[in-house]
Design a protein around this motif. Structure first.
Motif, PDB file in Angstrom:
ATOM      1  N   GLY A 171       0.791  -1.233   0.000  1.00 52.52           N
ATOM      2  CA  GLY A 171       0.000   0.000   0.000  1.00 52.52           C
ATOM      3  C   GLY A 171       0.812   1.266   0.000  1.00 52.52           C
ATOM      4  O   GLY A 171       0.259   2.365   0.110  1.00 52.52           O
ATOM      5  N   ILE A 172       2.133   1.155  -0.134  1.00 52.99           N
ATOM      6  CA  ILE A 172       2.980   2.352  -0.157  1.00 52.99           C
ATOM      7  C   ILE A 172       3.247   2.720  -1.615  1.00 52.99           C
ATOM      8  O   ILE A 172       3.689   1.895  -2.398  1.00 52.99           O
ATOM      9  N   GLY A 173       2.983   3.955  -1.958  1.00 57.41           N
ATOM     10  CA  GLY A 173       3.284   4.436  -3.305  1.00 57.41           C
ATOM     11  C   GLY A 173       2.481   3.750  -4.378  1.00 57.41           C
ATOM     12  O   GLY A 173       3.042   3.204  -5.318  1.00 57.41           O
ATOM     13  N   VAL A 174       1.175   3.774  -4.260  1.00 56.61           N
ATOM     14  CA  VAL A 174       0.333   3.108  -5.250  1.00 56.61           C
ATOM     15  C   VAL A 174       0.219   3.987  -6.494  1.00 56.61           C
ATOM     16  O   VAL A 174      -0.009   5.185  -6.403  1.00 56.61           O
ATOM     17  N   LEU A 175       0.426   3.368  -7.644  1.00 59.72           N
ATOM     18  CA  LEU A 175       0.306   4.077  -8.914  1.00 59.72           C
ATOM     19  C   LEU A 175      -0.685   3.319  -9.789  1.00 59.72           C
ATOM     20  O   LEU A 175      -0.518   2.121 -10.011  1.00 59.72           O
ATOM     21  N   SER A 176      -1.679   4.024 -10.298  1.00 62.35           N
ATOM     22  CA  SER A 176      -2.609   3.365 -11.214  1.00 62.35           C
ATOM     23  C   SER A 176      -1.963   3.260 -12.590  1.00 62.35           C
ATOM     24  O   SER A 176      -0.984   3.940 -12.888  1.00 62.35           O
ATOM     25  N   ALA A 177      -2.530   2.412 -13.440  1.00 60.87           N
ATOM     26  CA  ALA A 177      -1.941   2.191 -14.760  1.00 60.87           C
ATOM     27  C   ALA A 177      -1.942   3.478 -15.578  1.00 60.87           C
ATOM     28  O   ALA A 177      -0.933   3.824 -16.200  1.00 60.87           O
ATOM     29  N   GLU A 178      -3.067   4.216 -15.577  1.00 56.71           N
ATOM     30  CA  GLU A 178      -3.140   5.443 -16.376  1.00 56.71           C
ATOM     31  C   GLU A 178      -2.108   6.446 -15.897  1.00 56.71           C
ATOM     32  O   GLU A 178      -1.424   7.100 -16.680  1.00 56.71           O
ATOM     33  N   ASN A 179      -2.007   6.556 -14.570  1.00 54.92           N
ATOM     34  CA  ASN A 179      -1.070   7.489 -13.988  1.00 54.92           C
ATOM     35  C   ASN A 179       0.362   7.127 -14.362  1.00 54.92           C
ATOM     36  O   ASN A 179       1.171   7.982 -14.711  1.00 54.92           O
ATOM     37  N   ALA A 180       0.661   5.837 -14.311  1.00 54.41           N
ATOM     38  CA  ALA A 180       2.020   5.387 -14.605  1.00 54.41           C
ATOM     39  C   ALA A 180       2.374   5.675 -16.055  1.00 54.41           C
ATOM     40  O   ALA A 180       3.492   6.096 -16.354  1.00 54.41           O
ATOM     41  N   ILE A 181       1.417   5.472 -16.960  1.00 52.31           N
ATOM     42  CA  ILE A 181       1.694   5.751 -18.370  1.00 52.31           C
ATOM     43  C   ILE A 181       1.837   7.245 -18.577  1.00 52.31           C
ATOM     44  O   ILE A 181       2.691   7.709 -19.323  1.00 52.31           O
ATOM     45  N   ASP A 182       1.009   8.016 -17.897  1.00 50.26           N
ATOM     46  CA  ASP A 182       1.041   9.465 -18.076  1.00 50.26           C
ATOM     47  C   ASP A 182       2.397  10.044 -17.699  1.00 50.26           C
ATOM     48  O   ASP A 182       2.909  10.922 -18.382  1.00 50.26           O
ATOM     49  N   ILE A 183       3.003   9.535 -16.608  1.00 48.78           N
ATOM     50  CA  ILE A 183       4.308  10.087 -16.256  1.00 48.78           C
ATOM     51  C   ILE A 183       5.430   9.300 -16.913  1.00 48.78           C
ATOM     52  O   ILE A 183       6.589   9.446 -16.553  1.00 48.78           O
ATOM     53  N   GLY A 184       5.087   8.493 -17.906  1.00 51.82           N
ATOM     54  CA  GLY A 184       6.106   7.915 -18.779  1.00 51.82           C
ATOM     55  C   GLY A 184       6.932   6.818 -18.163  1.00 51.82           C
ATOM     56  O   GLY A 184       8.035   6.549 -18.620  1.00 51.82           O
ATOM     57  N   LEU A 185       6.434   6.177 -17.125  1.00 53.33           N
ATOM     58  CA  LEU A 185       7.211   5.111 -16.510  1.00 53.33           C
ATOM     59  C   LEU A 185       7.351   3.943 -17.479  1.00 53.33           C
ATOM     60  O   LEU A 185       6.462   3.669 -18.280  1.00 53.33           O
ATOM     61  N   THR A 186       8.479   3.278 -17.384  1.00 52.20           N
ATOM     62  CA  THR A 186       8.681   2.059 -18.164  1.00 52.20           C
ATOM     63  C   THR A 186       9.357   1.046 -17.250  1.00 52.20           C
ATOM     64  O   THR A 186       9.773   1.370 -16.146  1.00 52.20           O
ATOM     65  N   GLY A 187       9.475  -0.172 -17.747  1.00 51.70           N
ATOM     66  CA  GLY A 187      10.172  -1.198 -16.988  1.00 51.70           C
ATOM     67  C   GLY A 187       9.314  -1.776 -15.884  1.00 51.70           C
ATOM     68  O   GLY A 187       8.090  -1.668 -15.900  1.00 51.70           O
ATOM     69  N   PRO A 188       9.953  -2.395 -14.883  1.00 49.13           N
ATOM     70  CA  PRO A 188       9.201  -3.072 -13.822  1.00 49.13           C
ATOM     71  C   PRO A 188       8.223  -2.154 -13.101  1.00 49.13           C
ATOM     72  O   PRO A 188       7.176  -2.599 -12.647  1.00 49.13           O
ATOM     73  N   VAL A 189       8.555  -0.877 -13.003  1.00 46.37           N
ATOM     74  CA  VAL A 189       7.676   0.051 -12.290  1.00 46.37           C
ATOM     75  C   VAL A 189       6.337   0.178 -13.016  1.00 46.37           C
ATOM     76  O   VAL A 189       5.278   0.250 -12.395  1.00 46.37           O
ATOM     77  N   LEU A 190       6.398   0.200 -14.346  1.00 47.98           N
ATOM     78  CA  LEU A 190       5.156   0.276 -15.122  1.00 47.98           C
ATOM     79  C   LEU A 190       4.402  -1.046 -15.064  1.00 47.98           C
ATOM     80  O   LEU A 190       3.187  -1.081 -14.875  1.00 47.98           O
ATOM     81  N   ARG A 191       5.143  -2.137 -15.177  1.00 52.56           N
ATOM     82  CA  ARG A 191       4.480  -3.445 -15.211  1.00 52.56           C
ATOM     83  C   ARG A 191       3.827  -3.770 -13.875  1.00 52.56           C
ATOM     84  O   ARG A 191       2.809  -4.455 -13.834  1.00 52.56           O
ATOM     85  N   ALA A 192       4.383  -3.264 -12.783  1.00 50.63           N
ATOM     86  CA  ALA A 192       3.774  -3.515 -11.477  1.00 50.63           C
ATOM     87  C   ALA A 192       2.410  -2.860 -11.380  1.00 50.63           C
ATOM     88  O   ALA A 192       1.570  -3.283 -10.603  1.00 50.63           O
ATOM     89  N   SER A 193       2.177  -1.818 -12.200  1.00 48.39           N
ATOM     90  CA  SER A 193       0.866  -1.177 -12.203  1.00 48.39           C
ATOM     91  C   SER A 193      -0.114  -1.897 -13.113  1.00 48.39           C
ATOM     92  O   SER A 193      -1.217  -1.411 -13.326  1.00 48.39           O
ATOM     93  N   GLY A 194       0.299  -3.001 -13.690  1.00 47.76           N
ATOM     94  CA  GLY A 194      -0.629  -3.818 -14.463  1.00 47.76           C
ATOM     95  C   GLY A 194      -0.595  -3.575 -15.956  1.00 47.76           C
ATOM     96  O   GLY A 194      -1.486  -4.025 -16.665  1.00 47.76           O
ATOM     97  N   VAL A 195       0.404  -2.863 -16.459  1.00 44.46           N
ATOM     98  CA  VAL A 195       0.499  -2.631 -17.898  1.00 44.46           C
ATOM     99  C   VAL A 195       1.499  -3.632 -18.474  1.00 44.46           C
ATOM    100  O   VAL A 195       2.645  -3.690 -18.050  1.00 44.46           O
ATOM    101  N   LYS A 196       1.025  -4.409 -19.431  1.00 44.19           N
ATOM    102  CA  LYS A 196       1.895  -5.445 -19.985  1.00 44.19           C
ATOM    103  C   LYS A 196       2.708  -4.846 -21.127  1.00 44.19           C
ATOM    104  O   LYS A 196       2.374  -5.015 -22.300  1.00 44.19           O
ATOM    105  N   TYR A 197       3.715  -4.094 -20.787  1.00 48.52           N
ATOM    106  CA  TYR A 197       4.527  -3.439 -21.808  1.00 48.52           C
ATOM    107  C   TYR A 197       5.988  -3.732 -21.521  1.00 48.52           C
ATOM    108  O   TYR A 197       6.536  -3.296 -20.505  1.00 48.52           O
ATOM    109  N   ASP A 198       6.586  -4.501 -22.395  1.00 49.93           N
ATOM    110  CA  ASP A 198       7.994  -4.855 -22.255  1.00 49.93           C
ATOM    111  C   ASP A 198       8.605  -4.712 -23.641  1.00 49.93           C
ATOM    112  O   ASP A 198       8.085  -5.278 -24.602  1.00 49.93           O
TER     113      ASP A 198
END
Lengths: 208, 377, 175
Positions: free
Chosen positions: B212-239
């Motif tokens: 529960g620390i530092g929760v990022l939703s998928a839309e939010n993670a994509i919006d701030i341009g995250l990639t890699g494990p940080v993005l995938r942990a939010s449920g986006v299957k992008y590798d």
């Protein structure tokens, strides 16, 4: 987009159109006008799309500076393309060309996995539109662009230097900036380090 | 911070918020990162990252160096995953030049890149756990990381700043013991991952500090341009290995682990799963290792890519690392831009940390997995 | 996290089972360390620490360490042809090569030959990427397996030709 805007674009088109260079022995530049994405963009933005080519299998769409933010917003929101991930914002400095700068946006879609590169020409000193409102990523990337090239992004919420300290002189990635210097005012003033003389003794007994 | 404040005591009582400077010399900022925290009691209200302490102007230097001379600089961007940095650069140049790299070299590159991914994740796990307070895991992971570094050292000749690849392939073929060593490691390692998971996955303190620390939703993670494990942990299957395949990755069978909630615990789970998938890839690459040369036959002595540009990206352990290379046909690049995953991912720290306790900032810097060499370039 | 407590878990806590398990691991490693032979750093054995400097670490053959200029083993002359490729290819400009042309007699004819005069290698700035070694056409410049480059003055980090041909003195310790 109003009619006035359109007329502005057409009048400024000759100035802001960097024609795709076909250098001698260069990479094959393939015309990508038939590409579905390009067709859709041309339908919607018309003259604002100045060129569309494909290089090493990568699409490059050149857009006028006036409409770049609208094109980018459209590419993100359109249901068919959904370029929702902004990978990079950067610039290339070509001092001998007009306009001098080229802003480069790398877009990617996490759903369709398509990629496209949007480029736009920018004169030295002219402001560029910010895309911070479209992607949150652009915040730091545009700050870095400002830091390295001195490109001012209009409407950016927090435009200041990011990698170099405040008060640094010049923008390092411009071509006229030297790659190394022995004397630097900022370093001398802030860190009290002065360039060593050419005949400096490195025996470990340097007197400061 | 408040030299212009009229009176110190007045200042404290008037405002409930406090400014706290964290870093740049702070052990849990993983380098020279300075974070300015605005606190209300112990809760983070606002945050600003001050970066650039390690700025070396790599992009500027690259404009003045010939193509082979640039590869060692890429070791020094993400210095805990130097091989992945090398790989993206040499592949970008090869792609622009149209060089066909021999299959054996490509397989060896995949093996090394995946082993390096494991070392990077092990180092991340060690330091992240150490920041939170689990010191044991640090010694465990460094024991296994050392094994991989030895394999790399025997093959390439250096441990961290490897300078592993040349444009067109390798300088040397793999050493004779390479396959034996890697197989020994593959046999040993899955049990060791189980060991880490025994220590951490159900550990009460670990759960309390990460769930529960530092929760990022998928839309939010994509919006701030995250990639890699940080993005995938939010449920986006992008590798990138699947999204824009490079090298010989399409030939290997592996899964992309994704998380559900996108909190710090999910990011931990995703990285643990990624290590297991990396083992699968290395196993397959080693089983199918082709025979042949490791250097492309038609690479000129002086490397002059044709005029043009390419944007090539790879999946580095931290995220999507990219090289935007503009060539004017000479022996030095006209412009070389590195798309740094850590730089972009660090931007998320502000969103992650606001509303959490000050002590969680340490956990959040760890979970984003940054390397300041790459943030500052 | 659910807070269920079975009788088993209460008993485990009461009799400090986890603590004893942990101590058993430590004891096992300590006991094995007494009997097992010391063989460098072997993860399958209990002693992982290499006993440097009493034990020399196993440096791989391809290790890029201290630079060395090789001589021709038959004639004893330097293999370096002063072609300057190493200096050109170095990303951080640590190498300086200078040469002179010398006349020599080949039968009847008098020929001129480029010979190496000085060779300066600044190890303080070297990043040991190995590009100079890769590009040396005569296998003269080599990065050896020696790694103890520390000296007590900055001047000592700049190696001249004599130092490069001789190599560093390795101090060995008795076990």
């Amino acid at each position: 987009m109003t009619n006035d805007d359109r007329s502005n674009e057409t009048s400024s088109e000759s100035r802001t159109t960097p024609a795709p260079k076909k250098a001698k022995g260069g990479v094959d530049v393939v015309d990508a006008s038939d590409d579905q994405l390009v067709v859709r963009l041309r339908e919607r933005f018309g003259e604002a799309i100045t060129s569309a080519v494909s290089m090493v299998g990568q699409r490059i769409v050149t857009v006028t500076i006036e409409s770049v933010s609208e094109v980018l917003a459209y590419l993100k929101s359109d249901d068919e393309f959904r370029f929702n991930l902004l990978l990079d914002v950067t610039a290339v400095h070509r001092p001998e060309e007009d306009p001098q700068f080229e802003l480069v946006y790398q877009l990617c879609s996490t759903t369709t996995l398509e990629r496209v590169r949007i480029k736009t020409g920018l004169a030295d000193g002219a402001p560029a539109p910010t895309v911070c409102g479209i992607w949150g990523t652009a915040n730091w990337l545009e700050r870095e662009c400002y830091d390295m090239f001195g490109i001012v992004f209009e409407g950016h919420p927090d435009l200041r230097r990011i990698l170099l300290p405040d008060g640094w002189e010049g923008h390092p990635l411009r071509k006229e900036y030297p790659v190394e210097f022995r004397e630097n005012r900022w370093i001398a003033e802030n860190l009290n380090i002065h360039a060593l003389p050419d005949d400096a003794d490195f025996s470990g007994k340097v007197e400061i | 911070m408040s030299s212009d404040a009229p009176n110190a005591s007045e200042h404290v009582f008037e405002h409930t918020e406090m400014l706290l400077n964290m870093g740049p010399q702070h052990p849990s900022t993983h380098g020279v990162l300075r974070v300015l925290l605005k606190l209300d009691g112990e809760t983070v209200v606002d945050l600003d990252c001050d970066i650039g302490y390690l700025h070396r102007g790599v992009e500027k230097i690259c404009e003045h160096d010939t193509y082979p001379m640039i590869t060692p600089y890429f070791d020094r961007l993400d210095y805990v995953a130097a091989i992945n940095g090398d790989l993206v650069y040499v592949e970008a140049v090869e792609r622009l030049m149209g060089v066909e790299v021999p299959r054996k070299a490509q397989y060896l590159r995949v093996i090394l890149a995946e082993l390096q991914r494991i070392t990077s994740h092990l180092l991340w796990l060690a330091t992240h756990a150490l920041d939170i307070g689990a010191a044991t895991i640090f010694l465990y992971t460094f024991r296994e990381r050392e094994e991989i570094l030895k394999i790399i050292e025997n093959f390439i000749g250096a441990r961290l700043t490897t300078h592993a690849f040349r444009i067109g392939g390798f300088e040397w073929d793999a050493n004779p013991e390479f396959e034996r060593d890697v197989r020994a490691f593959l046999d040993m390692f899955p049990g060791r991952i189980d060991e880490y998971e025994t220590i951490l996955s159900e550990n009460r303190i670990w759960l309390a500090r990460t769930v529960g620390i530092g929760v990022l939703s998928a839309e939010n993670a994509i919006d701030i341009g995250l990639t890699g494990p940080v993005l995938r942990a939010s449920g986006v299957k992008y590798d990138v290995r699947r999204a824009a395949p490079y090298s010989t990755y399409p030939e290997f069978d592996f899964e992309i682990p994704i998380g559900e909630t996108g909190d710090t615990y999910d990011r931990y789970l995703v990285r643990m799963q990624e290590m297991r998938q990396s083992i699968r890839i290395v196993q397959q690459a080693l089983d199918g290792l082709p025979e042949g040369d490791v250097m492309a036959a038609r690479v000129p002595r002086v490397i002059k890519p044709p005029a043009g540009e390419v944007f090539h990206t790879n999946e580095s352990p931290k995220g999507e690392i990219g090289v935007y290379l503009v060539s004017d046909g000479t022996n030095t690049p006209y412009r070389l831009r590195v798309r740094p995953p850590c730089f972009v991912n660090l931007q998320a720290l502000k969103q992650l940390a606001i509303g959490h306790l000050m002590a969680d900032v340490v956990a959040l810097i760890g979970t984003v997995d940054i390397v300041l060499g790459e943030v500052d370039r | 996290m659910s807070e269920r407590r079975s009788i088993g878990s209460i008993l485990r806590r009461l009799f400090l089972v986890d603590l004893i398990k942990g101590l058993a691991v430590t004891l096992r490693y300590s006991a094995r360390a007494l009997v097992e032979p010391r063989d460098g750093a072997n993860p399958l054995q209990s002693i992982y620490t290499a006993q440097y400097p009493k034990e020399r670490p196993n440096i791989p053959e391809r290790w890029r360490g201290a630079p060395k200029l090789n001589n021709d083993p038959r004639t004893g002359e330097s293999l370096c042809t002063a072609c300057n490729v190493c200096a050109l290819v170095c990303p951080v400009d640590v190498i300086q090569v200078s040469h002179a042309s010398r006349e020599f007699r080949d039968g009847e004819k008098v020929k001129k030959k480029k010979v190496l005069t000085t060779f300066v290698f600044d190890t303080s700035r070297c990043m040991f990427c190995g590009l100079c070694q890769d590009n040396c056409p005569t296998l003269c410049l080599e990065l050896t397996q020696e790694f103890e480059l520390a000296v007590d003055s900055r001047a000592g980090l700049v190696w001249d030709r004599e130092m490069l041909e001789k190599g560093i003195n390795v101090v060995t310790y008795k076990k």
